[in-house]
Design a protein around this motif. Structure first.
Motif, PDB file in Angstrom:
ATOM      1  N   ASP A 153     110.810  37.091 -84.876  1.00  0.00           N
ATOM      2  CA  ASP A 153     110.462  38.414 -85.370  1.00  0.00           C
ATOM      3  C   ASP A 153     109.463  39.112 -84.461  1.00  0.00           C
ATOM      4  N   GLY A 154     108.672  38.348 -83.723  1.00  0.00           N
ATOM      5  CA  GLY A 154     107.661  38.932 -82.841  1.00  0.00           C
ATOM      6  C   GLY A 154     107.012  37.849 -82.012  1.00  0.00           C
ATOM      7  N   ILE A 155     106.073  38.259 -81.162  1.00  0.00           N
ATOM      8  CA  ILE A 155     105.395  37.307 -80.281  1.00  0.00           C
ATOM      9  C   ILE A 155     104.020  37.856 -79.950  1.00  0.00           C
ATOM     10  N   SER A 156     103.083  36.964 -79.625  1.00  0.00           N
ATOM     11  CA  SER A 156     101.734  37.387 -79.274  1.00  0.00           C
ATOM     12  C   SER A 156     101.734  38.171 -77.970  1.00  0.00           C
ATOM     13  N   GLY A 157     100.670  38.930 -77.761  1.00  0.00           N
ATOM     14  CA  GLY A 157     100.608  39.806 -76.600  1.00  0.00           C
ATOM     15  C   GLY A 157     100.641  39.097 -75.267  1.00  0.00           C
ATOM     16  N   ASP A 158     100.264  37.816 -75.234  1.00  0.00           N
ATOM     17  CA  ASP A 158     100.320  37.064 -73.981  1.00  0.00           C
ATOM     18  C   ASP A 158     101.656  36.346 -73.795  1.00  0.00           C
ATOM     19  N   LEU A 159     102.622  36.638 -74.676  1.00  0.00           N
ATOM     20  CA  LEU A 159     103.973  36.065 -74.631  1.00  0.00           C
ATOM     21  C   LEU A 159     103.977  34.550 -74.797  1.00  0.00           C
TER      22      LEU A 159
ATOM     23  N   GLY B 174     101.366  45.489 -71.596  1.00  0.00           N
ATOM     24  CA  GLY B 174     101.073  44.109 -71.226  1.00  0.00           C
ATOM     25  C   GLY B 174     102.178  43.506 -70.393  1.00  0.00           C
ATOM     26  N   PRO B 175     102.207  42.189 -70.278  1.00  0.00           N
ATOM     27  CA  PRO B 175     103.207  41.530 -69.429  1.00  0.00           C
ATOM     28  C   PRO B 175     104.629  41.681 -69.932  1.00  0.00           C
ATOM     29  N   GLY B 176     104.810  42.046 -71.199  1.00  0.00           N
ATOM     30  CA  GLY B 176     106.147  42.237 -71.748  1.00  0.00           C
ATOM     31  C   GLY B 176     106.452  43.679 -72.064  1.00  0.00           C
ATOM     32  N   GLY B 177     105.816  44.598 -71.359  1.00  0.00           N
ATOM     33  CA  GLY B 177     106.041  46.015 -71.629  1.00  0.00           C
ATOM     34  C   GLY B 177     105.007  46.562 -72.605  1.00  0.00           C
ATOM     35  N   PHE B 178     105.363  47.657 -73.276  1.00  0.00           N
ATOM     36  CA  PHE B 178     104.435  48.293 -74.215  1.00  0.00           C
ATOM     37  C   PHE B 178     104.240  47.416 -75.451  1.00  0.00           C
TER      38      PHE B 178
END
Length: 268
Positions: free
Chosen positions: A84-90, A195-199
């Motif tokens: 469903d989602g992931i932390s900002g640091d992937l 971030g590293p995965g886009g916005f």
């Protein structure tokens, strides 16, 4: 199958509308601005969106590659399904998913392939979707009443700390490319929103707080919009014609669309 397709058509219509209004109300708590690398400085010149078509495409392809990176990181190796989602640091994906996330990941793989980000041979998706409940657009969860023509006028609302979601700007690219790209470049320059995965998921524009999360559905809509802009309407070609269109058109024909045209645009 018909029931599932009806839900899908309702969900896609609701997604296009609610995405332009707000970030999901169940988004994680917003983080204080300036707590991550890439904090925008008041003395840093603002980056301007390019006007040259090739430079615009290059910038949008960067957004696509980074957004795909976050979607790929959400996939559980044991199941091949996106979370469903992931932390900002992937680094830390959620442990749940939904039919909507799976479908969004499917169309995103089509876009990623057509943009040359990945290579694969086959793809496919069954009828999917969940019922959307609608969202509010600020931290205070201000409700709005758009009114009904001939019944009651719209009720004005006093909004608080407005929350925006970058994927809504991507959805506007086919219709207002320069304005949408201006919006994305300003979000990236004025807030630590990339971030590293886009916005990231969302930004509260008054306080500058950022939800440092990636949501599967948001990133899938980014990929879909970029595919239509950069790969010649790839989603329209793959999902808006042929057998897919033939199966969906009768289902969509059963819907009653609550859209009121301005008087000048109504058929006579």
């Amino acid at each position: 199958m018909r029931a599932r397709l009806r839900v899908l058509s309702t969900t896609l219509a609701a997604s296009a509308i609610t995405a332009a209004l707000a970030a999901p109300v169940n988004a994680p708590a917003l983080a204080d601005p300036g707590t991550a690398a890439g904090e925008a400085s008041a003395n840093t010149p603002r980056e301007r969106a390019p006007r040259d078509g090739k430079r615009q495409d290059a910038l949008l392809r960067t957004f696509a590659a980074d957004t795909w990176k976050s979607l790929a990181a959400m996939v559980a190796p044991a199941t091949g399904l996106p979370s469903d989602g992931i932390s900002g640091d992937l680094a830390t994906p959620d442990t749940v998913t939904s039919p909507t996330n799976i479908g969004g990941y499917m169309w995103s793989t089509v876009v990623a392939r057509d943009l040359g980000l990945i290579g694969y041979r086959e793809y496919g998706v069954d009828g999917i979707g969940i019922q959307g409940d609608g969202y509010t657009s600020d931290q205070e969860r201000t409700q709005t009443d758009p009114g009904y023509e001939g019944c009651r006028p719209a009720a004005p609302a006093s909004f608080g700390d407005g929350v925006v979601t970058p994927h809504a700007a991507f959805l506007a690219l086919p219709y207002a490319r320069n304005a949408a790209l201006d919006n994305l470049v300003k979000l990236k320059a004025d807030f630590p929103s990339y971030g590293p995965g886009g916005f990231y998921d969302a930004v509260a524009v008054r306080t500058g707080k950022v939800s440092r999360r990636y949501l599967s559905l948001d990133q899938s809509m980014v990929m879909g919009a970029l595919g239509n802009v950069l790969a010649g309407g790839t989603l329209h070609k793959h999902f808006g014609a042929g057998e897919v269109a033939g199966r969906l058109k009768p289902i969509l024909g059963l819907e009653t669309w609550n859209v009121v045209l301005p008087p000048a645009q109504r058929p006579r």
